[in-house]
Every structure is written in C-alpha cells, then in structure tokens.
Design a protein around this motif. Structure first.
Motif, PDB file in Angstrom:
ATOM      1  N   ARG A  16       0.618  -1.242  -0.329  1.00 48.87           N
ATOM      2  CA  ARG A  16      -0.200  -0.215  -0.554  1.00 48.87           C
ATOM      3  C   ARG A  16       0.863   1.123   0.161  1.00 48.87           C
ATOM      4  O   ARG A  16       0.390   2.246  -0.542  1.00 48.87           O
ATOM      5  CB  ARG A  16      -1.167  -0.960   1.559  1.00 48.87           C
ATOM      6  N   ARG A  17       1.830   1.606   0.537  1.00 50.90           N
ATOM      7  CA  ARG A  17       2.761   2.613   0.672  1.00 50.90           C
ATOM      8  C   ARG A  17       3.629   2.326  -0.928  1.00 50.90           C
ATOM      9  O   ARG A  17       3.678   3.134  -1.129  1.00 50.90           O
ATOM     10  CB  ARG A  17       4.313   2.113   1.567  1.00 50.90           C
ATOM     11  N   GLN A  18       3.541   1.291  -1.213  1.00 49.58           N
ATOM     12  CA  GLN A  18       4.445   1.513  -3.199  1.00 49.58           C
ATOM     13  C   GLN A  18       3.191   1.940  -3.861  1.00 49.58           C
ATOM     14  O   GLN A  18       3.640   2.928  -4.534  1.00 49.58           O
ATOM     15  CB  GLN A  18       4.656   0.169  -3.706  1.00 49.58           C
ATOM     16  N   GLU A  19       1.595   1.538  -4.488  1.00 44.73           N
ATOM     17  CA  GLU A  19       0.458   2.098  -4.158  1.00 44.73           C
ATOM     18  C   GLU A  19       0.661   3.595  -4.312  1.00 44.73           C
ATOM     19  O   GLU A  19       0.973   4.285  -5.012  1.00 44.73           O
ATOM     20  CB  GLU A  19      -0.349   1.985  -3.975  1.00 44.73           C
ATOM     21  N   ALA A  20       0.458   4.401  -2.720  1.00 44.19           N
ATOM     22  CA  ALA A  20       0.639   5.001  -2.815  1.00 44.19           C
ATOM     23  C   ALA A  20       1.620   6.871  -3.241  1.00 44.19           C
ATOM     24  O   ALA A  20       1.515   6.635  -3.979  1.00 44.19           O
ATOM     25  CB  ALA A  20       0.290   5.754  -0.526  1.00 44.19           C
ATOM     26  N   ALA A  21       3.542   5.999  -3.899  1.00 47.67           N
ATOM     27  CA  ALA A  21       3.923   5.924  -4.310  1.00 47.67           C
ATOM     28  C   ALA A  21       3.922   6.089  -5.403  1.00 47.67           C
ATOM     29  O   ALA A  21       4.776   6.398  -5.790  1.00 47.67           O
ATOM     30  CB  ALA A  21       5.464   5.761  -3.960  1.00 47.67           C
ATOM     31  N   GLY A  22       3.434   5.064  -6.523  1.00 48.09           N
ATOM     32  CA  GLY A  22       3.098   5.501  -8.260  1.00 48.09           C
ATOM     33  C   GLY A  22       3.098   4.351  -8.175  1.00 48.09           C
ATOM     34  O   GLY A  22       3.406   3.924  -9.922  1.00 48.09           O
ATOM     35  N   SER A  23       3.471   3.104  -7.592  1.00 45.58           N
ATOM     36  CA  SER A  23       3.937   2.035  -8.362  1.00 45.58           C
ATOM     37  C   SER A  23       2.843   1.465  -8.433  1.00 45.58           C
ATOM     38  O   SER A  23       1.982   1.675  -7.892  1.00 45.58           O
ATOM     39  CB  SER A  23       4.504   0.726  -7.450  1.00 45.58           C
ATOM     40  N   VAL A  24       2.272   0.298 -10.008  1.00 46.01           N
ATOM     41  CA  VAL A  24       1.329  -0.388  -9.591  1.00 46.01           C
ATOM     42  C   VAL A  24       0.490  -1.958  -9.373  1.00 46.01           C
ATOM     43  O   VAL A  24       2.633  -1.908  -9.069  1.00 46.01           O
ATOM     44  CB  VAL A  24       0.759  -0.886 -11.441  1.00 46.01           C
ATOM     45  N   VAL A  25       0.289  -2.063  -7.968  1.00 44.92           N
ATOM     46  CA  VAL A  25       1.097  -3.502  -7.102  1.00 44.92           C
ATOM     47  C   VAL A  25      -0.244  -4.511  -7.922  1.00 44.92           C
ATOM     48  O   VAL A  25      -1.493  -4.099  -8.609  1.00 44.92           O
ATOM     49  CB  VAL A  25      -0.516  -2.762  -6.018  1.00 44.92           C
ATOM     50  N   ALA A  26       0.567  -5.487  -7.998  1.00 45.63           N
ATOM     51  CA  ALA A  26      -0.053  -7.064  -8.410  1.00 45.63           C
ATOM     52  C   ALA A  26      -0.827  -7.632  -7.063  1.00 45.63           C
ATOM     53  O   ALA A  26      -0.294  -8.034  -6.464  1.00 45.63           O
ATOM     54  CB  ALA A  26       1.669  -7.856  -9.364  1.00 45.63           C
TER      55      ALA A  26
END
Length: 301
Positions: free
Chosen positions: A47-57
């Motif tokens: 979720r931290r990655q998603e907030a930073a702009g990564s696509v979460v698989a």
C-alpha cells in the motif's frame, strides 16, 4: 574473470517481488525511470508502494505477465525457491520475463538451481546480491553471476540502483562473494559490540571511545564501525539490518566455507554469537543490539 562495464538503454516495465527495506529502496530509485509493478506478502508494504505510484499486482503471476525484468528482494533461499519455481511462481506464470535478477542473499546452490529451472523455459537468470546499505541505493555495488547476454538485458535496470555492476562469473559466483562479505560484516559487528561494552565496563565513555577511533585514521576502523558504534552509544536498535537476517546470511556463509573443506573458527564464533542473540530475543533488532549480550552478563565460552 571480473568484468565491469556500463550501458545505457531501457526496459519497459520492471517488476519487484519483495518491497521490504531493500526492495522499497529500489522501487524509489526505479520509479521515475520505469513503469513499476510490485508484489509483497505484506499488505502495508504494498500500500505504501501504491501511494508512491507503483502498480500493485494481485500476485506473482500477474506481476510476471507485465514485467520485462523481474527483481527479487526476498529474505532467504526458501522464499526465493517458492517465488521463482513454486506452483504459483514466476516460472509457472502465463507470461515470462526476459530476465530474473535475484538481489536477495542466498546460497549458490539455490541460485544455480533457479537458473537451471529458468533456462528450461528460456528465461535468463542472474544472482546479483546487494553490497550496500538501504539508504545508499543508487550507489550500491552489485556483483553479478550469469551470462553476459542476460546481464546486458538487465543492465539498464541494475545500473539505476547500483553505481557499479560487476560480472564476477557464472550464476552462483555472486552469492559466494556476498556470503563471504557478510561473514566479514558479522565479525566486525561482533568485535565492535564486544569492545564497546568492554570500554564502558572499564570506565571509558562510549561516545568518546567511538569518536576518538572513528577519526583517528587507525587501520582497524571500518565504515561499519563508524555506523554501528554510534547506534550502540545512543542505544538505537532501529534496524538497518536485523540480527535475524545476519544470522541467516552467516549460517549460509559458514556452510559454503565448510563445503570447501576449510576450517572456519572465526565464522563459527560469529554464527554462535548471532544465534545467542536470537535466543535472547534480539532477532528483530539491528545487529548493533548484540552489544546487549556483553553488558552485565557473564557469558559462557
């Protein structure tokens, strides 16, 4: 043969499996340059990655189907084997990346077995364990084991997280190098903890002890000493590298040495100290916390 070269170019989508401390550092560096797809078992991490702009698989299979290069940043050999060659792993996915680059710290046998499995379906494989601390991502050194062609394919990605990307041999060679390096880490960590505790017991102020040595130019002073001695003096156990992970790496390193038929008294002592720390409940803390084993406690051996 050691080969150090540099390359420009690009890879479209990069997948990162494992977005803990090291994986998150890689994601932060790569995100401005590549479409980034990530996956981790830890929901808070992704979720931290998603907030930073990564696509979460949704899973490893979905990540694999989208990525040209898959980077692994995982806690150990068992997890690497499951993620790469497991029933729902990278190699079982409908799509296949060009290259898998494992930046985890594993034994050379695991690296070679995964490379063999990948080669059977035409996927390249590199072992490329990190030399460097998380906050130095972008300036890391990556020793790499694998073919020149596979490295050439992944190099544009690897060169964004590392200032030096060095082919050190075939798959497995880089893992050997990393495990031996981490045994040196373990030894320096152990003697720093022991001498810091001893200095205080003998009446020397810990801050004075480390600051005097750190700026002395003495040959005994390492970058690791400069990093962990202040943590000990300040009682800061926030983990840059946990006792649990050091213990795992040093066990693997000792096994490599013993398989080569070499007597390893220092490595054995380091492994023993790490395990004592884990038994004392220090496993989730920074490796500098091993100083607690020497403070006010009579130890056997």
């Amino acid at each position: 043969m050691v080969e150090e070269t540099h390359s420009t170019g690009g890879v479209g989508t990069v997948g990162i499996v494992g977005t803990g401390t090291m994986g998150a550092a890689m994601a932060d560096v790569l995100r401005p340059h590549h479409r980034l797809v990530v996956w981790d078992v830890d929901e808070a991490s992704v979720r931290r990655q998603e907030a930073a702009g990564s696509v979460v698989a949704a899973d490893v299979a979905e990540l694999t189907a989208e990525a040209d290069v898959v980077l692994l940043s995982l806690p150990g050999p068992d997890v690497v084997r499951k993620v790469v060659a497991g029933e729902r792993g990278v190699l079982a996915a409908a799509g296949a990346p060009g290259v898998i680059a494992d930046l985890s710290t594993v034994d050379p046998g695991t690296a070679r077995a995964m490379a063999t499995a990948a080669a059977e379906i035409g996927v390249g494989y590199l072992d490329a364990p990190v030399l460097g601390r998380p906050h130095r991502c972008g300036a890391w050194t990556l020793p790499v084991g694998g073919t020149e062609d596979d490295l050439a394919f992944a190099r544009p990605v690897l060169e964004k997280v590392a200032a030096r990307v060095i082919r050190v041999g075939d798959v497995g060679a880089a893992s050997i190098l990393k495990l031996l390096n981490n045994l040196m880490f373990g030894a320096i960590n152990a003697i720093t903890a022991e001498t810091m505790a001893t200095a205080e017991r003998l009446g020397l102020d810990p801050q004075t002890y480390y600051s005097t040595l750190a700026d002395s130019g003495a040959a005994s002073v390492s970058n690791l000493f400069r990093e962990i001695a202040p943590k000990i003096a300040n009682r800061d156990w926030s983990p840059a590298f946990t006792v649990d992970l050091l213990a795992k790496d040093n066990r693997l390193g000792l096994a490599v040495i013993e398989e080569a038929g070499i007597t390893a008294p220092v490595a054995r002592a380091v492994v023993g100290l790490n395990e004592e720390g884990r038994s004392a409940g220090l496993g989730a803390l920074d490796t500098s916390a091993l100083v607690q084993l020497f403070e006010g406690v009579e130890r056997e051996g």
